[in-house]
Write an enzyme that holds these catalytic residues in place. Structure first.
Site, PDB file in Angstrom:
ATOM      1  N   ASP A  93       0.808  -1.319  -0.214  1.00  0.00           N
ATOM      2  CA  ASP A  93      -0.042  -0.013   0.097  1.00  0.00           C
ATOM      3  C   ASP A  93       0.780   1.294   0.019  1.00  0.00           C
ATOM      4  O   ASP A  93       0.494   2.069  -0.734  1.00  0.00           O
ATOM      5  CB  ASP A  93      -0.999   0.068   1.293  1.00  0.00           C
ATOM      6  N   ARG A 123     -10.893   9.083 -12.880  1.00  0.00           N
ATOM      7  CA  ARG A 123     -10.542   9.076 -11.491  1.00  0.00           C
ATOM      8  C   ARG A 123      -9.492   8.113 -11.061  1.00  0.00           C
ATOM      9  O   ARG A 123      -9.135   7.832  -9.768  1.00  0.00           O
ATOM     10  CB  ARG A 123     -11.656   9.377 -10.332  1.00  0.00           C
ATOM     11  N   LYS A 124      -9.444   6.945 -11.762  1.00  0.00           N
ATOM     12  CA  LYS A 124      -8.981   5.739 -11.381  1.00  0.00           C
ATOM     13  C   LYS A 124      -7.592   5.563 -11.959  1.00  0.00           C
ATOM     14  O   LYS A 124      -7.126   5.907 -13.189  1.00  0.00           O
ATOM     15  CB  LYS A 124      -9.807   4.524 -12.026  1.00  0.00           C
TER      16      LYS A 124
END
Lengths: 249, 249
Positions: free
Chosen positions: B168, B213-214
């Site tokens: 992450d 937006r991805k």
């Protein structure tokens, strides 16, 4: 891979466990997986701290949910006798065992300082405060998680990695109860809504299916009243031969 | 959600930063996202510790890889002038900012004690030791990660949640560089081979595609010679309006 195997051994203490407090010692560990139960030498038998028991950092919501599930761990019959309830609290320690089933001595591969990732900070309330309960009949496991200030990701909110860690912890413990020794093979996590630092959330794990060596589990992280979905995920665990890992294979 | 937004602000210090050592102060932060750059009041300008710089806990493999990428951050021309190389080291701090772009004061939603999850332990080498480098031209980001003894999951091995946290961190930082403020929407992680505690691994993040937006990213965790695949994953990040989160929305 994951914390799964570590959890198998959490019923045991090491030479280097943190000293347990009086309050903690009054609640002896109530759960051991029958697969990993071994007889310990007497010099190892001082009780380690069980991190799943309430401490002064727990807020009202954390305590309320703990009592809600804990009160269902033991029921009284009409005759006044106590018997097992539908839920079982799972104790939690801060490290793995040096001795595995069969007496394999692990010191060569486990540094004496090693600590379980979710229990590596001494300050109560600073990081992961959690307790897990298992419902054998419903094949369901529940985690109550209070997120401390050291788990920050986005400003004021819990780090996605800390949420993944708790999902792995709850689903991995659940898979171990259902299938014996396992390792995490896949975690697929959808983050829907951020979790504010300091808040308490519910983590619910349920069995989807078992196929051969595979155990499929679903998991949701919600607000404590279940009205807000924070995270949903699936997890796949593979049954393993523990001795393989212990040999460093 | 995730550590993504936190990373946006890591170029800034708080009143409560750990004291920086002399060695660290000699390397001022080299990277700021242009979107989050703000002018700080002078009383905030003492330099915080940059955790991405070598310390005495780093082993030979960690240092070797650091030098490999760091030596490509600046190149000397024939005329003896220095200019930007293909890689850029990304500094790393242990907390978010109290002031966001536009001067929004965050103290109400960020407890003063809050710390970035991956930098919350003071003891060097005990938990996450890592440094990130970005290659703008190749749209690639690399993390070098040395796993400390407090990250244990299975006996002698790194916790799956700690690996998810590093994935992450690297992919989220990468997405932020590529797309500005983002939050983690999905992490899909396949654990192939456990990582022994104490070892150093490579985490490589590459852009798959951007759609509105991805931002879609792929990530691999391998041994430092790339011969052994430990983990492979995909990550999806959504561009966000930072002020929404800062208002506690």
């Amino acid at each position: 891979m994951a914390g799964s195997l570590g959890r198998l051994f959490r019923g045991f203490q090491s030479f280097t466990s943190l000293p347990a407090t009086r309050a903690q010692l009054s609640h002896p560990p109530a759960f051991f997986s029958s697969r990993t139960m071994v007889t310990l030498p007497s010099f190892l038998s001082s009780k380690p701290r069980d991190f799943s028991l309430p401490n002064s950092s727990w807020g009202p919501e954390m305590l309320r949910l703990y009592e809600l599930y804990n009160s269902q761990c033991e029921v009284e019959t009409e005759g006044g006798e106590k018997q097992e309830g539908s839920w079982q609290r799972l104790p939690s320690y801060n490290r793995s065992l040096k001795f595995a089933t069969g007496g394999v001595y692990l010191s060569k591969i486990i540094q004496s300082k090693a600590r379980l990732f979710t229990r590596n900070i001494r300050e109560q309330g600073a990081a992961f405060e959690y307790v897990l309960f298992n419902n054998k009949e419903e094949q369901r496991c529940v985690g109550i998680f209070q997120a401390g200030h050291l788990l920050e990701g986005p400003p004021g909110h819990v780090h996605g990695g800390a949420i993944a860690t708790m999902i792995d912890t709850v689903t991995g413990t659940h898979a171990t109860i259902l299938s014996g020794p396992v390792m995490t093979a896949n975690l697929n996590i959808n983050y829907r809504s951020p979790i504010p630092l300091g808040s308490t959330v519910l983590i619910e794990s349920s069995l989807d299916t078992k196929e051969g060596r595979k155990t499929f589990i679903s998991c949701k992280v919600t607000s404590t009243d279940s009205s807000k979905l924070h995270t949903e995920s699936t997890a796949l665990f593979l049954s393993i031969n523990v001795s393989h890992l212990l040999r460093g294979g």
